[in-house]
Motif scaffolding. Sequence first.
Motif, mmCIF file in Angstrom:
data_model
loop_
_atom_site.group_PDB
_atom_site.id
_atom_site.type_symbol
_atom_site.label_atom_id
_atom_site.label_comp_id
_atom_site.label_asym_id
_atom_site.label_seq_id
_atom_site.Cartn_x
_atom_site.Cartn_y
_atom_site.Cartn_z
ATOM 1 N N PRO A 59 -11.512 -4.226 0.093
ATOM 2 C CA PRO A 59 -10.767 -3.513 1.137
ATOM 3 C C PRO A 59 -11.203 -3.855 2.559
ATOM 4 O O PRO A 59 -10.424 -3.686 3.511
ATOM 5 N N THR A 97 0.833 -1.206 0.000
ATOM 6 C CA THR A 97 0.000 0.000 0.000
ATOM 7 C C THR A 97 0.865 1.252 0.000
ATOM 8 O O THR A 97 0.601 2.202 -0.745
ATOM 9 N N CYS A 157 -9.826 1.997 4.408
ATOM 10 C CA CYS A 157 -10.362 0.839 3.699
ATOM 11 C C CYS A 157 -11.879 0.739 3.868
ATOM 12 O O CYS A 157 -12.576 0.252 2.966
ATOM 13 N N GLU A 184 -12.129 -1.483 -6.019
ATOM 14 C CA GLU A 184 -11.939 -1.094 -4.623
ATOM 15 C C GLU A 184 -13.195 -0.466 -4.027
ATOM 16 O O GLU A 184 -13.191 -0.057 -2.870
ATOM 17 N N ILE A 188 -4.918 2.384 -1.824
ATOM 18 C CA ILE A 188 -5.521 1.082 -1.593
ATOM 19 C C ILE A 188 -5.874 0.470 -2.943
ATOM 20 O O ILE A 188 -6.519 1.119 -3.771
#
Length: 397
Positions: free
Chosen positions: A113, A73, A143, A108, A79
């Motif tokens: 996440p 990351t 996240c 994402e 992310i």
Amino acid sequence: ATVIDTPDERVDDYLEGQRTIILAQQAHNGSSQPMSEYTGAWLRDQAGPVRYLLRSGMAESAREMLDYLWLATLSFGDIANAYLGGYSPEEAMPEPDWESMGVMDGRERAESPTYVPLMHRWYWRATGEGDLFAERHAWMSACLDRQDFRGDLLPFSTDETFRTAMASAHGLSVLEQFEDNYLSSNSSFLWVAAAEGMAEMAQAILGEEGADMAAHYTERAQAVRAATEETFLSEAGHYHPYVLEDTGEPAPAPFEDVNTKPLWSGYLSPSESAATDQLAAVITALEGEDGVLVSPLPEDFEPVLDHPMEEGVYTGMSPGYYLSNLAQTHHPVAAQAFNALALHATPSGATPEYHILDDYGPLHPIYDPIGSMGDYTARFRPWEGGILADAAYAYLL
């Protein structure tokens, strides 16, 4: 590692073999990479290995996987659903200013996440070590908080392995784009469990400094849970795996990968009647009394690339989700589901990405011996195998 000695050497070999398969696919830098042409580390795909390694006493190897996700990351600068597998510490950049970054999109947008805080909660509960959360809680918050909420509900991520099997069972095109106009109960189950875990860790690890974080995630988890129950719980007692966003029309039936997630993720507790009632409704709807829970294919289903299949197709992880549910609730079908692992496994004990119910064999339409394409669906998987072996441990213990 923890070793279980049983009267059946196949069981002992299966449990040790799954660890071997997982560790054989862990790179020197800690990342878990499925060996199917890939050289990448998927956020979600670390979950099976991390969960099984923690279950079987190999917390150090599990921590190495979590450490690599953090390194990747920082090296990538954001992310991602999946990272390159070869980052080194020299490539890491300073932690981003998460609060200045917008809502995530693409793969994402939801689901994937969420596994980051979930896995860190599993690690903390297994080891009591809170240093990872203390250092990285802003990343874990990002996240969750940067996901693409629609009010208090979430969409699909576009990368859920089960989508093709679910589309086939529900009479939809195998190319159905669930990211368009579908809301996902699976995304909500995972998110609520992770948010409640964030609140728990903030309070226990950070103390007074984590009070605001704990309050934030407690409040958000309650709101998302309320919306999830109102939107997805059917009159039959099981959850709808999806609803159409514009009309609210629900899925025509439950689906095994989704309807076993409330218990597996921690969204529901096995001591709750809501959990046992939902599981009972799913077993009835999908005829799982024989220990195999797979949605049937419609009569007009067109086989994929001439593969003979009439009974059903299912993902490699779904038998593990099912056995985990049965083990947690001490369900009488658990013994049959445990014994069915011998049907789901390949001769080496590996777990394929997709199976055909007709003969329990792998669904494997593409294989390239040179390796430039890899195999599809993949045959030698740490993610699915970890989920199944973790469930086997849960049953045995």
